[in-house]
Design a protein around this motif. Structure first.
Motif, short mmCIF file in Angstrom:
data_model
loop_
_atom_site.label_atom_id
_atom_site.label_comp_id
_atom_site.label_asym_id
_atom_site.label_seq_id
_atom_site.Cartn_x
_atom_site.Cartn_y
_atom_site.Cartn_z
N MET A 65 -37.94 41.91 -16.50
CA MET A 65 -38.80 40.62 -16.42
C MET A 65 -38.33 39.13 -16.95
O MET A 65 -38.49 38.26 -16.31
CB MET A 65 -40.38 40.95 -17.07
CG MET A 65 -41.00 41.97 -16.26
SD MET A 65 -42.92 42.27 -16.86
CE MET A 65 -42.71 43.70 -18.15
N MET A 66 -37.59 39.32 -18.29
CA MET A 66 -37.07 38.45 -18.59
C MET A 66 -35.79 37.63 -17.77
O MET A 66 -35.73 36.71 -17.72
CB MET A 66 -36.51 38.69 -20.14
CG MET A 66 -37.53 39.03 -21.13
SD MET A 66 -36.96 39.42 -22.64
CE MET A 66 -36.76 37.64 -23.46
N ILE A 94 -41.47 34.48 -23.64
CA ILE A 94 -42.26 35.46 -22.79
C ILE A 94 -43.29 35.89 -23.39
O ILE A 94 -43.07 36.36 -24.53
CB ILE A 94 -41.39 36.32 -21.78
CG1 ILE A 94 -41.95 36.83 -20.63
CG2 ILE A 94 -40.74 37.46 -22.94
CD1 ILE A 94 -41.07 37.64 -19.52
N ASN A 95 -44.30 35.85 -22.77
CA ASN A 95 -45.66 36.88 -23.03
C ASN A 95 -45.83 37.96 -22.08
O ASN A 95 -45.79 37.52 -20.85
CB ASN A 95 -46.85 35.91 -23.22
CG ASN A 95 -46.67 34.99 -24.22
OD1 ASN A 95 -46.75 35.46 -25.52
ND2 ASN A 95 -46.71 33.75 -23.92
N PHE A 96 -45.65 39.12 -22.49
CA PHE A 96 -46.16 40.42 -21.61
C PHE A 96 -47.77 40.37 -21.54
O PHE A 96 -48.37 40.61 -22.81
CB PHE A 96 -45.47 41.42 -21.89
CG PHE A 96 -43.81 41.15 -22.00
CD1 PHE A 96 -42.90 41.04 -20.75
CD2 PHE A 96 -43.06 41.16 -23.38
CE1 PHE A 96 -41.84 40.99 -20.90
CE2 PHE A 96 -41.84 40.95 -23.06
CZ PHE A 96 -40.93 40.93 -22.14
N LEU A 97 -48.13 40.41 -20.56
CA LEU A 97 -49.63 40.33 -20.57
C LEU A 97 -50.18 41.80 -20.33
O LEU A 97 -51.41 42.00 -20.63
CB LEU A 97 -50.12 39.22 -19.47
CG LEU A 97 -49.45 37.75 -19.90
CD1 LEU A 97 -49.81 36.91 -18.78
CD2 LEU A 97 -50.01 37.43 -21.15
N VAL A 135 -48.48 39.63 -14.93
CA VAL A 135 -47.83 40.61 -15.83
C VAL A 135 -47.08 40.01 -16.86
O VAL A 135 -46.87 40.56 -18.17
CB VAL A 135 -47.21 41.91 -15.25
CG1 VAL A 135 -48.00 42.58 -14.24
CG2 VAL A 135 -46.01 41.16 -14.18
N ALA A 136 -46.84 38.99 -16.37
CA ALA A 136 -46.01 38.15 -17.86
C ALA A 136 -45.88 36.58 -17.44
O ALA A 136 -46.04 35.97 -16.44
CB ALA A 136 -44.39 38.66 -17.88
N HIS A 137 -45.74 35.94 -18.49
CA HIS A 137 -45.79 34.40 -18.46
C HIS A 137 -44.52 33.83 -19.34
O HIS A 137 -44.62 34.23 -20.57
CB HIS A 137 -47.07 33.74 -19.06
CG HIS A 137 -47.04 32.09 -18.68
ND1 HIS A 137 -46.87 31.52 -19.80
CD2 HIS A 137 -47.22 31.31 -17.58
CE1 HIS A 137 -46.60 30.01 -19.35
NE2 HIS A 137 -46.84 30.10 -18.26
#
Length: 148
Positions: A65-66, A94-97, A135-137
């Motif tokens: 994701m990164m 990154i924030n994994f949500l 799922v991530a921001h």
């Protein structure tokens, strides 16, 4: 009064060709990351699902994701400034949500500040078919080398 955006400096086909030439290890044969759309200060990316991306627990890995976020910001910046291979990441947060499903990931990347030497952007990532469930921001900053 609405302002019209300038056209991208690289369209989707030119962007994919540039990435394949400059980063064959990621964008060569068997690639999983794809440029779906570019506009001035915007890119939409796809990461095709591959079981090799999974980590224990059956979730798509954070590094996957990164990479999607980092690559998407790079593409959005180059769509705006042209093929500057030496633009580099100076910060990525990154924030994994939530746990992503085992399917393609999509990312929309927006540049929120585009200066001569720095660009700042944000990325929203979701599993295909679930655009309302991020799922991530991520946010990131890039250094743009001076023109020579």
């Amino acid at each position: 009064m609405t302002q019209t955006k300038p056209p991208p400096k690289l369209d989707t086909v030119a962007m994919e060709a540039f990435l394949e030439k400059e980063f064959p290890q990621v964008f060569g044969a068997g690639k999983t990351f794809h440029v779906e759309a570019v506009e001035h200060r915007f890119a939409r990316m796809r990461c095709r699902y591959d079981p090799r991306q999974l980590r224990p627990g059956g979730t798509i890995s954070g590094p996957t994701m990164m990479t999607l976020a980092d690559t998407g910001l790079y593409v959005a910046i180059l769509a705006s400034i042209g093929p500057v291979a030496l633009a580099v990441t100076t910060n990525l947060s990154i924030n994994f949500l939530r746990k992503p499903d085992q399917k393609d990931l999509l990312a929309e990347c927006r540049i929120i500040k585009l200066g001569k030497r720095l660009a700042v952007g944000e990325v929203a990532i979701w599993s295909e078919g679930e655009p309302d469930e991020l799922v991530a921001h991520a946010t990131g900053t890039y250094s743009i080398p001076p023109e020579r």
